[in-house]
Scaffold this motif. Structure first.
Motif, PDB file in Angstrom:
ATOM      1  N   ALA A 188       2.965 -29.552  27.905  1.00 31.66           N
ATOM      2  CA  ALA A 188       2.286 -30.800  27.557  1.00 31.66           C
ATOM      3  C   ALA A 188       0.801 -30.749  27.911  1.00 31.66           C
ATOM      4  N   ARG A 189       0.494 -30.224  29.094  1.00 30.65           N
ATOM      5  CA  ARG A 189      -0.917 -30.094  29.492  1.00 30.65           C
ATOM      6  C   ARG A 189      -1.673 -29.207  28.517  1.00 30.65           C
ATOM      7  N   GLU A 190      -1.040 -28.124  28.097  1.00 37.03           N
ATOM      8  CA  GLU A 190      -1.657 -27.219  27.132  1.00 37.03           C
ATOM      9  C   GLU A 190      -1.894 -27.935  25.791  1.00 37.03           C
ATOM     10  N   ALA A 191      -0.907 -28.710  25.357  1.00 38.49           N
ATOM     11  CA  ALA A 191      -1.058 -29.460  24.102  1.00 38.49           C
ATOM     12  C   ALA A 191      -2.194 -30.475  24.204  1.00 38.49           C
ATOM     13  N   LEU A 192      -2.301 -31.159  25.342  1.00 40.77           N
ATOM     14  CA  LEU A 192      -3.386 -32.132  25.538  1.00 40.77           C
ATOM     15  C   LEU A 192      -4.745 -31.440  25.568  1.00 40.77           C
ATOM     16  N   GLU A 193      -4.821 -30.282  26.230  1.00 38.33           N
ATOM     17  CA  GLU A 193      -6.077 -29.529  26.253  1.00 38.33           C
ATOM     18  C   GLU A 193      -6.484 -29.112  24.836  1.00 38.33           C
ATOM     19  N   ASN A 194      -5.517 -28.664  24.048  1.00 38.03           N
ATOM     20  CA  ASN A 194      -5.812 -28.284  22.663  1.00 38.03           C
ATOM     21  C   ASN A 194      -6.281 -29.482  21.840  1.00 38.03           C
ATOM     22  N   LEU A 195      -5.656 -30.633  22.056  1.00 37.00           N
ATOM     23  CA  LEU A 195      -6.090 -31.845  21.357  1.00 37.00           C
ATOM     24  C   LEU A 195      -7.512 -32.230  21.752  1.00 37.00           C
ATOM     25  N   ASP A 196      -7.810 -32.111  23.037  1.00 33.37           N
ATOM     26  CA  ASP A 196      -9.164 -32.428  23.500  1.00 33.37           C
ATOM     27  C   ASP A 196     -10.195 -31.479  22.888  1.00 33.37           C
ATOM     28  N   LYS A 197      -9.844 -30.199  22.775  1.00 28.46           N
ATOM     29  CA  LYS A 197     -10.756 -29.234  22.138  1.00 28.46           C
ATOM     30  C   LYS A 197     -10.967 -29.586  20.671  1.00 28.46           C
ATOM     31  N   LEU A 198      -9.897 -29.927  19.978  1.00 27.70           N
ATOM     32  CA  LEU A 198     -10.013 -30.327  18.574  1.00 27.70           C
ATOM     33  C   LEU A 198     -10.882 -31.568  18.424  1.00 27.70           C
ATOM     34  N   ARG A 199     -10.662 -32.530  19.312  1.00 21.49           N
ATOM     35  CA  ARG A 199     -11.444 -33.776  19.272  1.00 21.49           C
ATOM     36  C   ARG A 199     -12.924 -33.474  19.476  1.00 21.49           C
ATOM     37  N   THR A 200     -13.238 -32.629  20.446  1.00 19.67           N
ATOM     38  CA  THR A 200     -14.626 -32.252  20.719  1.00 19.67           C
ATOM     39  C   THR A 200     -15.244 -31.560  19.514  1.00 19.67           C
ATOM     40  N   ASN A 201     -14.507 -30.627  18.919  1.00 23.76           N
ATOM     41  CA  ASN A 201     -15.005 -29.929  17.730  1.00 23.76           C
ATOM     42  C   ASN A 201     -15.253 -30.887  16.571  1.00 23.76           C
ATOM     43  N   LEU A 202     -14.353 -31.822  16.367  1.00 21.73           N
ATOM     44  CA  LEU A 202     -14.524 -32.806  15.289  1.00 21.73           C
ATOM     45  C   LEU A 202     -15.728 -33.709  15.538  1.00 21.73           C
ATOM     46  N   GLU A 203     -15.905 -34.137  16.779  1.00 21.56           N
ATOM     47  CA  GLU A 203     -17.052 -34.977  17.110  1.00 21.56           C
ATOM     48  C   GLU A 203     -18.354 -34.229  16.880  1.00 21.56           C
ATOM     49  N   GLU A 204     -18.398 -32.960  17.268  1.00 23.66           N
ATOM     50  CA  GLU A 204     -19.597 -32.144  17.034  1.00 23.66           C
ATOM     51  C   GLU A 204     -19.862 -31.977  15.542  1.00 23.66           C
ATOM     52  N   GLN A 205     -18.818 -31.745  14.775  1.00 26.75           N
ATOM     53  CA  GLN A 205     -18.949 -31.604  13.337  1.00 26.75           C
ATOM     54  C   GLN A 205     -19.475 -32.895  12.699  1.00 26.75           C
ATOM     55  N   LEU A 206     -18.955 -34.027  13.139  1.00 27.15           N
ATOM     56  CA  LEU A 206     -19.409 -35.318  12.609  1.00 27.15           C
ATOM     57  C   LEU A 206     -20.872 -35.569  12.944  1.00 27.15           C
ATOM     58  N   ARG A 207     -21.282 -35.229  14.157  1.00 26.19           N
ATOM     59  CA  ARG A 207     -22.701 -35.399  14.536  1.00 26.19           C
ATOM     60  C   ARG A 207     -23.610 -34.535  13.649  1.00 26.19           C
ATOM     61  N   ARG A 208     -23.172 -33.312  13.397  1.00 27.34           N
ATOM     62  CA  ARG A 208     -23.966 -32.418  12.543  1.00 27.34           C
ATOM     63  C   ARG A 208     -24.034 -32.932  11.100  1.00 27.34           C
ATOM     64  N   ASP A 209     -22.942 -33.488  10.615  1.00 29.96           N
ATOM     65  CA  ASP A 209     -22.888 -33.973   9.232  1.00 29.96           C
ATOM     66  C   ASP A 209     -23.683 -35.255   9.023  1.00 29.96           C
ATOM     67  N   LEU A 210     -23.920 -35.999  10.079  1.00 31.92           N
ATOM     68  CA  LEU A 210     -24.665 -37.267   9.961  1.00 31.92           C
ATOM     69  C   LEU A 210     -26.107 -36.960   9.935  1.00 31.92           C
TER      70      LEU A 210
END
Length: 186
Positions: free
Chosen positions: A164-186
């Protein structure tokens, strides 16, 4: 016996703990339809809890499909995938919920220590407060459980906590990557 009580009192149980996917707009009654994908407490697909208790051919879950799915007709919210213990079964019987006696008319095999079974969320909480909560599997515990118990507490009893901790860490990494992508696209 240790008594724990961080939970809401019965007068304010309507204030739920929010899950990662609590913003779902899917109607409650559709939760068990073939088009709806039930989510676990981590936000992923709900895993099977037990589809054949001790070779009886009986699956757990309110819908007896092996999953701790829920819907409008599941008044008890059978959402926690537990691994029952002798202490828990004795406690449950002592408070009027005999889970050891088979009841064939309800497709209930009667539970023995080590069995995996979808337990009512409030029953798990009650056992937690009494200090006899059974272990559980987060990947197979429905997100509605978070309305009664915070993830941090569930993690303490999870047999799959490392996964579960590993799954949460992976979700957090995905969230961070998506947020960075959105900032770049704006």
């Amino acid at each position: 016996t240790t008594t724990r009580s961080f939970f809401a009192t019965p007068t304010n149980l309507s204030t739920p703990y929010l899950s990662r996917s609590s913003t779902s707009t899917a109607p409650l009654q559709a939760e068990h339809s073939s088009q709806y994908v039930s989510r676990n407490v981590l936000g992923g697909d709900l895993a099977c809890c037990c589809d054949d208790v001790r070779g009886t051919g009986i699956a757990t879950g309110y819908y007896r499909d092996g999953r701790c799915s829920t819907g409008a007709d599941d008044q008890g919210r059978h959402t926690v995938c537990t691994i029952v213990t002798k202490e828990f079964l004795e406690y449950s019987s002592s408070v009027g919920n005999d889970l050891s006696t088979p009841m064939p008319m309800y497709s209930f095999p009667g539970l023995k220590p080590g069995d995996q079974w979808c337990l009512c969320s409030l029953r798990w909480r009650q056992a937690y407060e009494a200090g006899v909560a059974p272990g559980l599997r987060l990947m197979a515990t429905h997100e509605k459980t978070l309305e009664h118990t915070p993830l941090e507490v569930l993690m303490e009893y999870a047999v799959d906590a490392a996964e579960a901790r590993e799954a949460l860490e992976n979700l957090d990494k995905l969230r961070t990557n998506l947020e960075e992508q959105l900032r770049r696209d704006l």
